[in-house]
Design a protein around this motif. Structure first.
Motif, PDB file in Angstrom:
ATOM      1  N   PHE A  24       0.844  -1.204   0.000  1.00  0.00           N
ATOM      2  CA  PHE A  24       0.000   0.000   0.000  1.00  0.00           C
ATOM      3  C   PHE A  24       0.879   1.253   0.000  1.00  0.00           C
ATOM      4  O   PHE A  24       0.601   2.221  -0.697  1.00  0.00           O
ATOM      5  CB  PHE A  24      -0.915  -0.017   1.227  1.00  0.00           C
ATOM      6  N   ARG A  27       3.296   0.708  -3.588  1.00  0.00           N
ATOM      7  CA  ARG A  27       2.640   0.506  -4.871  1.00  0.00           C
ATOM      8  C   ARG A  27       1.281   1.191  -4.918  1.00  0.00           C
ATOM      9  O   ARG A  27       0.593   1.146  -5.918  1.00  0.00           O
ATOM     10  CB  ARG A  27       2.477  -0.997  -5.180  1.00  0.00           C
ATOM     11  N   GLY A  28       0.864   1.762  -3.815  1.00  0.00           N
ATOM     12  CA  GLY A  28      -0.393   2.501  -3.797  1.00  0.00           C
ATOM     13  C   GLY A  28      -1.625   1.629  -3.785  1.00  0.00           C
ATOM     14  O   GLY A  28      -2.746   2.113  -3.957  1.00  0.00           O
ATOM     15  N   GLU A  29      -1.449   0.325  -3.603  1.00  0.00           N
ATOM     16  CA  GLU A  29      -2.608  -0.571  -3.527  1.00  0.00           C
ATOM     17  C   GLU A  29      -2.252  -1.751  -2.628  1.00  0.00           C
ATOM     18  O   GLU A  29      -1.069  -2.019  -2.383  1.00  0.00           O
ATOM     19  CB  GLU A  29      -3.013  -1.063  -4.917  1.00  0.00           C
ATOM     20  N   PHE A  30      -3.272  -2.431  -2.147  1.00  0.00           N
ATOM     21  CA  PHE A  30      -3.040  -3.614  -1.328  1.00  0.00           C
ATOM     22  C   PHE A  30      -2.787  -4.799  -2.255  1.00  0.00           C
ATOM     23  O   PHE A  30      -3.705  -5.325  -2.866  1.00  0.00           O
ATOM     24  CB  PHE A  30      -4.246  -3.889  -0.424  1.00  0.00           C
TER      25      PHE A  30
ATOM     26  N   MET B   1      -7.316   4.478 -10.712  1.00  0.00           N
ATOM     27  CA  MET B   1      -7.297   3.497  -9.622  1.00  0.00           C
ATOM     28  C   MET B   1      -8.730   3.134  -9.226  1.00  0.00           C
ATOM     29  O   MET B   1      -9.694   3.682  -9.733  1.00  0.00           O
ATOM     30  CB  MET B   1      -6.531   4.086  -8.418  1.00  0.00           C
ATOM     31  N   GLY B  69      -9.321  -7.651   1.756  1.00  0.00           N
ATOM     32  CA  GLY B  69      -7.990  -7.552   1.151  1.00  0.00           C
ATOM     33  C   GLY B  69      -7.239  -6.302   1.562  1.00  0.00           C
ATOM     34  O   GLY B  69      -6.101  -6.112   1.164  1.00  0.00           O
ATOM     35  N   THR B  70      -7.875  -5.443   2.368  1.00  0.00           N
ATOM     36  CA  THR B  70      -7.183  -4.260   2.885  1.00  0.00           C
ATOM     37  C   THR B  70      -6.865  -4.496   4.363  1.00  0.00           C
ATOM     38  O   THR B  70      -7.206  -5.541   4.910  1.00  0.00           O
ATOM     39  CB  THR B  70      -8.060  -2.999   2.759  1.00  0.00           C
ATOM     40  N   TYR B 105      -7.824 -10.268  -4.812  1.00  0.00           N
ATOM     41  CA  TYR B 105      -6.624  -9.913  -5.576  1.00  0.00           C
ATOM     42  C   TYR B 105      -6.671 -10.485  -6.998  1.00  0.00           C
ATOM     43  O   TYR B 105      -5.930 -10.051  -7.872  1.00  0.00           O
ATOM     44  CB  TYR B 105      -5.349 -10.397  -4.864  1.00  0.00           C
ATOM     45  N   GLY B 208      -4.168  -6.237  -7.051  1.00  0.00           N
ATOM     46  CA  GLY B 208      -4.312  -5.509  -5.804  1.00  0.00           C
ATOM     47  C   GLY B 208      -5.705  -4.944  -5.595  1.00  0.00           C
ATOM     48  O   GLY B 208      -6.604  -5.121  -6.413  1.00  0.00           O
ATOM     49  N   VAL B 209      -5.873  -4.294  -4.455  1.00  0.00           N
ATOM     50  CA  VAL B 209      -7.103  -3.569  -4.139  1.00  0.00           C
ATOM     51  C   VAL B 209      -6.718  -2.114  -3.897  1.00  0.00           C
ATOM     52  O   VAL B 209      -5.834  -1.837  -3.082  1.00  0.00           O
ATOM     53  CB  VAL B 209      -7.773  -4.124  -2.861  1.00  0.00           C
ATOM     54  N   ALA B 210      -7.366  -1.231  -4.601  1.00  0.00           N
ATOM     55  CA  ALA B 210      -7.048   0.184  -4.452  1.00  0.00           C
ATOM     56  C   ALA B 210      -8.123   0.887  -3.638  1.00  0.00           C
ATOM     57  O   ALA B 210      -9.271   0.445  -3.592  1.00  0.00           O
ATOM     58  CB  ALA B 210      -6.942   0.831  -5.831  1.00  0.00           C
ATOM     59  N   THR B 211      -7.735   1.945  -2.973  1.00  0.00           N
ATOM     60  CA  THR B 211      -8.711   2.728  -2.226  1.00  0.00           C
ATOM     61  C   THR B 211      -8.801   4.125  -2.832  1.00  0.00           C
ATOM     62  O   THR B 211      -7.881   4.583  -3.515  1.00  0.00           O
ATOM     63  CB  THR B 211      -8.330   2.838  -0.733  1.00  0.00           C
ATOM     64  N   ASN B 214      -6.015   7.170  -0.267  1.00  0.00           N
ATOM     65  CA  ASN B 214      -5.025   6.355   0.454  1.00  0.00           C
ATOM     66  C   ASN B 214      -4.641   6.944   1.810  1.00  0.00           C
ATOM     67  O   ASN B 214      -4.534   6.221   2.802  1.00  0.00           O
ATOM     68  CB  ASN B 214      -3.766   6.183  -0.402  1.00  0.00           C
TER      69      ASN B 214
END
Lengths: 159, 600
Positions: A24, A27-30, B1, B69-70, B105, B208-211, B214
């Motif tokens: 996070f 890379r700005g994401e999980f 994103m 996933g977060t 993911y 990935g999972v984006a928010t 952030n």
């Protein structure tokens, strides 16, 4: 004084919060698959092992880099990839015996732990059990030595 | 994103072997969040409530939430939503571990499984690609064997959710086991999977999972962690002893249903307690992905009779295979718990069914000719044997595989099944904890503790202490807890975090992840909407309000022992108040209520 991420496996719960926090932050994401720190879960043996770059004193990756893109800062001890110089040749990936430097598709560059540069390491900040610690001295090791010494002491009779 | 959701649904039709990707209905996501709520919206929109749960018309939805996933609130959870073969109601079973995050993911919010395969198959998902593979060679294998085999042939890092032999043979409380020891446990979701000839879902996801924001998400997660590390339940009780911390607490409260709820205390509770487990078979604590609590118990069985390793038992299992059966042999309980994981069976209904069978046997309603062996309370060997027979589908195990209600009914004594809507109680007596009795009666999936855990205020005093004997006000608490739980289950957050955080914190995480600006009140309304949606499905399925009740034993037979000796459940008083609080007329949501929730 040089600091390092110290790992105490007995405190780990296999939650991979370190991988989540790392990806996070960087890379700005999980995306644990892109984390620089790896938390492996061995269920059969009930062992949770976390590994990351230990910022070698004489880094294989640095020696192997044909472009001089990897540097070790002697003050902080941090081994860093200079993305401006890195050409994405992956020589360092082959050279590191620990698999702790990787090639990232999205940047086309080598990627490794830099202890979050000037900031406090994000993985340590989000480790819920303090399995990860960021310290100058080898504190977890000192704790182990003391535990062993106390066991010895308990086994002694009166003098 | 992105913003928590991927906006993608994987639809798998087992009949024509197709896997297609479609956009997530974002209007529905805004109204139902994800996980339990969103999957319920899809299920109730696509499946006729009256279908036979085992028919190809029934669908099964694996659902992550926007927070799955977060990090922050133990967000390693997913939901399985379908129509239950145990209760005939909507089923939604939650599980944690690594599989839920891996699914996220891989790029999907929901996986909708429909139709029925001609022969055993399993679903392989690798990031954006999905295909069905033959599972003939896996059929009959236990859950651990299945996971190992799939990892060997598909991908070494794949995460697997699968059924065991019990799901294949349609045991009505078969579960879906992921990561070997975690289960979407209740209501027979594994039997639905078995009826579709789907052995497993295997996932490898490297995305990935984006928010949406952030920095805001990180700050919200940091605060959440701090709160969870400070609350005594999430920082001390659950980490130290796991859910098993409750054995002694609930027994001392006189609320531990013992010998099929004939008593409220178990004189040998100490022998099956979390404290005893910690002294004997516990190896270490374990968390699901993103967890700070680590209630998971990694155990190793070292006993002259049994050997093995796994996770658990949880509190509910120590009770169901233990106190409910009058069994105090901890090694036997741990062993039976492993068997349930291996065969893929819900430990709560399994143990309760053994307990019910024991009472039927002791009352002469079942004989040796039926059971093939003596079945008496306290007989650990018989308990283990019956679990094994049920998992293998042998002898009397076939009847036990129907659950306690159908078993007791076939003996002419349905009142001896300690269940609501044919699903067995978990480990709290509704006479000793009045609010839990109301909760069991009104839970949308039959008796359940994770739809509105009133044990928290009534016994543990979280967020404030309520008198477990009191009746007044319990309806308001039940609705509030049920609605909060629906939100938590939909976001992808672990319910256990709600000991330490409330809706404001969940809302904060949700808003930061999604970019929405919901108020706490709007989140609570979503909970009400989800709860009412489930209720409407159940009514259409023919589960009428007369089934919002408890067994005669709980309503009429006074508790014979413990600090609350003499207590019975005052359900009728609480129930009418509950309907009023919900805006349900005699148990049926009014047209105005349905309209105000946007469900018309």
């Amino acid at each position: 004084m040089q600091k390092l991420i110290r790992i105490e496996p007995s405190k780990c719960i296999g939650c991979k919060s370190c991988e989540m926090a790392c990806s996070f932050r960087h890379r700005g994401e999980f995306a644990p698959s892109k984390s620089r720190i790896i938390n492996e879960v061995f269920m059969e043996e009930a062992q949770f092992i976390t590994v990351t770059c230990m910022q070698c004193n004489d880094p294989w990756c640095m020696k192997a880099c044909p472009k001089g893109a990897i540097e070790k800062d002697m003050a902080s001890g941090i081994v860093t990839v200079d993305e401006m110089k890195c050409v994405g040749c992956r020589t360092c990936v082959s050279a590191c015996p620990f698999g702790m430097i990787r090639y990232l598709d999205e940047t086309g560059k080598a990627d490794k732990c830099n202890l979050c540069g000037p900031d406090f390491p994000e993985c340590v900040a989000f480790c819920p059990t303090h399995c990860l610690q960021y310290s100058e001295e080898d504190l977890p090791l000192r704790e182990k030595v003391l535990r062993f010494a106390r066991t010895m002491k308990d086994g002694q009779g009166e003098v | 994103m992105g913003n928590g959701w991927h906006g993608k649904v994987l639809r798998v039709n087992l009949t024509d072997k197709s896997c297609t990707v479609e956009p997530l209905n974002m209007e529905w996501a805004a109204a139902f969040i994800g996980g339990r709520g969103l999957a319920s919206k899809y299920l109730t929109s696509e499946v006729d409530a009256t279908v036979d749960p085992f028919s190809s018309e029934n669908k099964m939805i694996l659902a992550t939430g926007p927070l799955t996933g977060t990090y922050g609130a133990a967000n390693g959870r997913y939901m399985v939503v379908t129509k239950s073969p145990l209760t005939g109601t909507i089923a939604c079973s939650n599980s944690g571990g690594y599989f839920p995050c891996e699914l996220k993911y891989a790029g999907y919010d929901l996986v909708i499984i429909e139709g029925k395969a001609e022969s055993p198959v399993y679903l392989k998902i690798k990031n954006g690609e999905a295909e069905l593979a033959d599972a003939g060679h896996l059929w009959g294998k236990t859950t651990a064997e299945t996971e190992d085999a799939i990892r060997a042939e598909f991908h070494g890092d794949a995460k697997v959710a699968c059924i065991g032999p019990a799901g294949e043979s349609l045991v009505r409380y078969a579960c879906i086991v992921n990561d070997k020891h975690r289960a979407a446990g209740r209501s027979g979701v594994g039997a639905v999977m078995g009826s579709k000839n789907l052995k497993a879902v295997a996932v490898r996801g490297t995305g990935g999972v984006a928010t949406a924001d952030n920095a805001a998400f990180r700050a919200a997660a940091r605060d959440t962690l701090k709160m969870l590390r400070q609350h005594p339940v999430t920082s001390e009780g659950l980490p130290a002893l796991g859910t098993a911390v409750l054995v002694n607490i609930i027994n001392q409260s006189g609320a531990l249903p013992t010998r099929n709820s004939q008593c409220g205390t178990f004189d040998k509770a100490e022998e099956i307690s979390g404290e005893r487990l910690a002294q004997t078979f516990l190896k270490r604590n374990k968390g699901c992905m993103g967890c700070v609590i680590a209630c998971g118990r990694v155990t190793r069985l070292a006993d002259p009779r049994f050997s093995g390793a796994g996770e658990g038992p949880e509190y509910e299992t120590l009770w169901s295979l233990g106190a409910a059966c009058g069994v105090s042999d901890l090694a036997a309980i741990v062993h039976a718990n492993y068997l349930c994981d291996e065969y893929g069976m819900d430990t709560i209904t399994m143990g309760s069914t053994v307990a019910c069978a024991m009472e039927l046997y002791e009352r002469g309603l079942l004989g040796d000719a039926d059971t093939g062996m003596p079945l008496k309370f306290g007989d650990a060997d018989a308990m283990v044997r019956l679990v094994e027979m049920t998992g293998k589908g042998e002898g009397f195990g076939v009847r036990a595989g129907l659950g306690s209600y159908r078993l007791a009914e076939s003996c002419g004594a349905p009142e001896l099944s300690m269940s609501v809507k044919k699903q067995e109680f978990p480990a709290y007596d509704g006479r000793a904890i009045q609010g839990m009795g109301l909760e069991y009666a009104t839970s949308n999936r039959g008796a359940c503790h994770v739809r509105g855990y009133l044990v928290s205020p009534e016994i543990l005093g979280v967020p404030e202490k309520l008198d477990p004997e009191a009746v007044a006000g319990k309806a308001v608490w039940a609705k509030a807890f049920q609605d909060v739980t629906a939100v938590v289950d939909s976001a992808g957050v672990c319910l256990f975090t709600t000991f330490g955080i409330g809706i404001p914190q969940v809302t904060r995480l949700f808003n930061a992840a999604t970019g929405f600006g919901y108020s706490d009140e709007q989140m609570m309304e979503i909970g009400d909407r989800i709860y009412t949606l489930e209720r409407l499905f159940n009514l259409k399925a023919g589960i009428d309000p007369s089934q919002d009740t408890l067994p005669k034993r709980i309503l009429e037979e006074p508790l014979p022992d413990g600090p609350l000796k003499g207590a019975v459940s005052h359900l009728p008083e609480m129930l009418s108040e509950y309907y009023d609080v919900r805006g349900w007329e005699k148990g049926i949501p009014t047209a105005a209520k349905v309209k105000s929730l946007g469900l018309a």
